[in-house]
Design an enzyme around this catalytic site. Structure first.
Site, short mmCIF file in Angstrom:
data_model
loop_
_atom_site.label_atom_id
_atom_site.label_comp_id
_atom_site.label_asym_id
_atom_site.label_seq_id
_atom_site.Cartn_x
_atom_site.Cartn_y
_atom_site.Cartn_z
N GLU A 164 5.75 -13.92 -5.15
CA GLU A 164 4.49 -14.63 -5.43
C GLU A 164 4.57 -15.59 -6.61
O GLU A 164 3.73 -15.55 -7.53
CB GLU A 164 3.36 -13.60 -5.61
CG GLU A 164 3.16 -12.79 -4.34
CD GLU A 164 2.22 -11.59 -4.47
OE1 GLU A 164 1.58 -11.44 -5.51
OE2 GLU A 164 2.14 -10.81 -3.50
N GLU A 269 4.91 -7.55 4.83
CA GLU A 269 3.53 -7.19 4.43
C GLU A 269 2.50 -7.58 5.49
O GLU A 269 1.46 -8.16 5.19
CB GLU A 269 3.20 -7.83 3.07
CG GLU A 269 4.25 -7.54 2.02
CD GLU A 269 3.82 -7.87 0.60
OE1 GLU A 269 2.62 -8.02 0.36
OE2 GLU A 269 4.71 -7.98 -0.25
O1 G3I Z 1 -0.25 5.29 -9.38
C1 G3I Z 1 -1.58 5.20 -9.87
C2 G3I Z 1 -2.19 6.57 -9.99
O2 G3I Z 1 -1.45 7.30 -10.93
C3 G3I Z 1 -3.66 6.42 -10.39
O3 G3I Z 1 -4.25 7.68 -10.38
C4 G3I Z 1 -4.41 5.52 -9.42
C5 G3I Z 1 -5.86 5.28 -9.84
O4 G3I Z 1 -6.37 4.11 -9.24
O5 G3I Z 1 -3.76 4.28 -9.37
C6 G3I Z 1 -2.42 4.37 -8.92
O6 G3I Z 1 -1.86 3.11 -8.91
C7 G3I Z 1 -2.29 2.26 -7.88
C8 G3I Z 1 -1.06 1.87 -7.07
O7 G3I Z 1 -1.41 0.90 -6.11
C9 G3I Z 1 -0.43 3.07 -6.33
O8 G3I Z 1 -1.32 3.59 -5.43
C10 G3I Z 1 -2.91 1.03 -8.50
O9 G3I Z 1 -4.14 1.37 -9.12
C11 G3I Z 1 -3.17 -0.02 -7.46
O10 G3I Z 1 -3.58 -1.22 -8.08
C12 G3I Z 1 -1.88 -0.28 -6.69
O11 G3I Z 1 -2.16 -1.22 -5.71
C13 G3I Z 1 -1.03 -1.82 -5.12
C14 G3I Z 1 -1.04 -3.32 -5.38
O12 G3I Z 1 0.06 -3.94 -4.72
C15 G3I Z 1 -0.99 -3.58 -6.86
O13 G3I Z 1 -0.23 -4.59 -7.25
C16 G3I Z 1 -1.07 -1.56 -3.63
O14 G3I Z 1 -0.91 -0.16 -3.38
C17 G3I Z 1 0.04 -2.33 -2.93
O15 G3I Z 1 -0.13 -2.24 -1.53
C18 G3I Z 1 -0.02 -3.79 -3.32
O16 G3I Z 1 1.07 -4.46 -2.73
C19 G3I Z 1 1.16 -5.87 -2.93
C20 G3I Z 1 2.60 -6.24 -2.83
O17 G3I Z 1 3.35 -5.49 -3.74
C21 G3I Z 1 2.79 -7.73 -3.06
N1 G3I Z 1 1.97 -8.53 -2.19
C22 G3I Z 1 0.56 -8.18 -2.17
C23 G3I Z 1 0.39 -6.70 -1.90
C24 G3I Z 1 -1.04 -6.39 -1.86
O18 G3I Z 1 -1.58 -6.62 -3.14
#
Ligand code: G3I
Length: 373
Positions: A164, A269
Site C-alpha cells: 500500500e 485479499e
Molecule cells: O491482536 C489484538 C488483540 O490483542 C486485541 O484484543 C484486539 C482488540 O481490538 O485487537 C487485536 O488486534 C486486531 C488485529 O486485527 C488482529 O485481530 C486489530 O485491532 C485490528 O485493527 C486488526 O485488523 C487487521 C487490519 O489489517 C489492521 O491493519 C485485520 O484483521 C486485517 O484483516 C487487515 O488486513 C489488511 C491487510 O493487512 C492489508 N490490506 C488491507 C487489509 C484490510 O485492512
C-alpha cells in the site's frame, strides 16, 4: 467421481476432523475441492489466523486444509506483531503459520515486510519521538527484512515486500518510509529482500488497483526496478470489492496491463462486501460510525442481494480464469463470513457476507459451478 458438492462442507469438515493427517489426504481426494478445480489455472489461497493454524478454529482449519493450496498471514507477520521493539522478535504465531503451511504442502505467503499500518511504533523514530535519519531507517529496514526472511528461508514461497505505497491518485502515500527515504524506500526494500532470500518471490501489493492513475504509477515502478536490475516477481491486486465497485472493466484492464510488464499478477485479499458501501478503498484508518441503515441484514442476506452478490463474484472468478495466463494466485482475505475483518471495517459491528464460505462453513453458490466440474 461421486459428486459430493451437495454434502454440507461442515459435515465433511467434521468427518475429516476426526482423521489423522494422512487419512485427511486420502479422504480429501473424494471431495470436490477448490484447489482441484483451479489447479490448471492458478493457486487458490486464503488468509489465516493463529486460531486456524493452531487448530483451535476447527472449521477454518478443515476448510483451509481441504480447499486451499496457499495461505497468507492475515496479521501475525506485520511489524507491530513480529518485531514490536528494536531487536525484539515474537515468532510464536508466525512459526505456527509457517509450520501449518509446510505440513499441508502449501505455498506460503509472507505479509508484509514494509507497511505504514500496524507499523511497530519504534520503527521510524528515535528515543525523543523524532524521525530517525535516512541511514538509520535503512539500517532498521535491512535488519527487519533480513531477520524475518532468513528465519523462514526456503519455506516461504513469496513475500509482500511493500504494501500500500501508492494513493488512488497515483502519488506516493506520505508514510514515515516516504517522508524519510522518498521514493527510494521501495527499491531499497526489494534489494534487501532479494539479498535475504534469493529464492523467494518478491511482490508489491495494494488495493484500489482498478484506479488508472495507481496502475500507471505501479507500472512505472515495476519497469524502473527491472531497469535497475532489482528483482520483482509479482504484483498483488488486493481484491477488496463491494456491490458497486470496482469498475470491472478497469480492474480487468489492470490485470492485462500488469501482465504485460512480465511480472506475475495475483489477486490478493479477495472479498466482496454485500452491505451498503461506505468507502471503496481498504485503508484501515478510514472508518465510519455505526448506524442501523449501514447494517441492513443482521439475520441473513435477502435472496435478491444474495443472488446479485453471487453473480458478481462469479463474473469476477470468470475474469480471473480468462487471464490465468498471467494470474498466478487468487487469495481470499479470510475463510468464512464470520471471521472476516469486514464485520468490523469500515463500520464496527456489522454482519457481513464477503467471503467464499458462509458462517455455517458452506461454499457460496457461485462456487458450485467449479466444485461440480
Ligand atoms: O491482536 C489484538 C488483540 O490483542 C486485541 O484484543 C484486539 C482488540 O481490538 O485487537 C487485536 O488486534 C486486531 C488485529 O486485527 C488482529 O485481530 C486489530 O485491532 C485490528 O485493527 C486488526 O485488523 C487487521 C487490519 O489489517 C489492521 O491493519 C485485520 O484483521 C486485517 O484483516 C487487515 O488486513 C489488511 C491487510 O493487512 C492489508 N490490506 C488491507 C487489509 C484490510 O485492512
Amino acid at each position: 467421481m461421486k459428486n459430493l458438492c451437495l454434502i454440507p462442507v461442515a459435515a465433511i469438515a467434521l468427518m475429516l476432523g476426526a482423521c489423522s493427517t494422512s487419512q485427511k489426504q486420502t479422504a480429501a481426494t473424494d471431495v470436490p475441492t477448490l484447489k482441484d478445480a483451479f489447479k490448471d489455472s492458478f493457486l487458490i489461497g486464503a488468509a489465516v489466523t493463529p486460531a486456524c493454524t493452531d487448530g483451535i478454529d476447527h472449521a477454518a482449519d478443515s476448510l483451509v486444509s481441504l480447499h486451499f493450496n496457499s495461505i497468507v498471514a492475515e496479521n501475525c507477520m506485520k511489524s507491530e506483531k513480529i518485531n514490536p521493539a528494536e531487536g525484539v522478535y515474537d515468532w510464536k504465531d508466525a512459526d505456527s503459520f509457517v509450520d501449518y503451511g509446510t505440513r499441508h504442502g502449501m505455498k506460503i505467503i509472507g505479509h508484509t515486510l514494509v507497511w505504514h499500518s500496524q507499523l511497530a511504533p519504534w520503527f521510524p523514530v528515535d528515543s525523543t519521538g523524532k524521525y530517525v535519519t535516512a541511514d538509520v531507517l535503512k539500517e532498521r529496514l535491512r535488519n527487519h527484512i533480513t531477520t524475518v526472511m532468513t528465519r523462514y528461508k526456503g519455506k516461504i514461497h513469496g513475500w509482500d515486500v511493500v504494501n500500500e505505497a501508492i494513493l488512488d491518485d497515483g502519488t506516493y502515500r506520505k508514510t514515515p518510509f516516504y517522508d524519510i527515504l522518498g521514493e527510494e524506500f521501495i527499491p531499497f526494500a526489494f534489494e534487501c529482500a532479494a539479498a535475504a532470500d534469493p529464492e523467494a518471490e518478491l511482490y508489491l501489493n495494494d488495493y484500489s488497483m482498478a484506479s488508472p492513475a495507481k496502475r500507471e504509477t505501479y507500472i512505472r515502478i515495476i519497469n524502473d526496478l527491472r531497469k535497475r536490475g532489482i528483482r520483482i516477481d509479482g504484483i498483488g491486486m488486493q481484491g477488496h470489492m463491494g456491490m458497486d465497485y470496482p469498475d470491472f472493466d478497469e480492474f480487468e484492464k489492470s490485470i492485462v496491463e500488469y501482465g504485460k510488464t512480465g511480472v506475475g499478477v495475483m489477486i490478493t485479499e479477495w472479498d466482496m462486501s454485500a452491505l451498503p458501501t461506505v468507502n471503496t478503498g481498504a485503508n484501515v484508518a478510514d472508518t465510519a460510525a455505526y448506524n442501523k441503515m449501514l447494517n441492513p441484514y443482521p439475520d441473513g442476506l435477502p435472496e435478491d442481494i444474495d443472488r446479485k452478490w453471487n453473480d458478481r463474484m462469479g463474473r469476477m472468478m470468470e475474469m480471473f480464469l480468462r487471464h490465468s495466463d498471467v494470474i498466478t494466485r487468487v487469495t481470499a482475505w479470510g475463510v468464512t463470513d464470520g471471521d472476516s475483518w469486514k464485520n468490523n471495517w469500515p463500520v464496527r459491528g456489522r454482519t457481513e457476507y464477503p467471503l467464499l464460505f458462509s458462517r455455517s462453513n458452506e461454499p457460496k453458490p457461485f462456487l458450485n459451478t467449479y466444485l461440480s466440474k
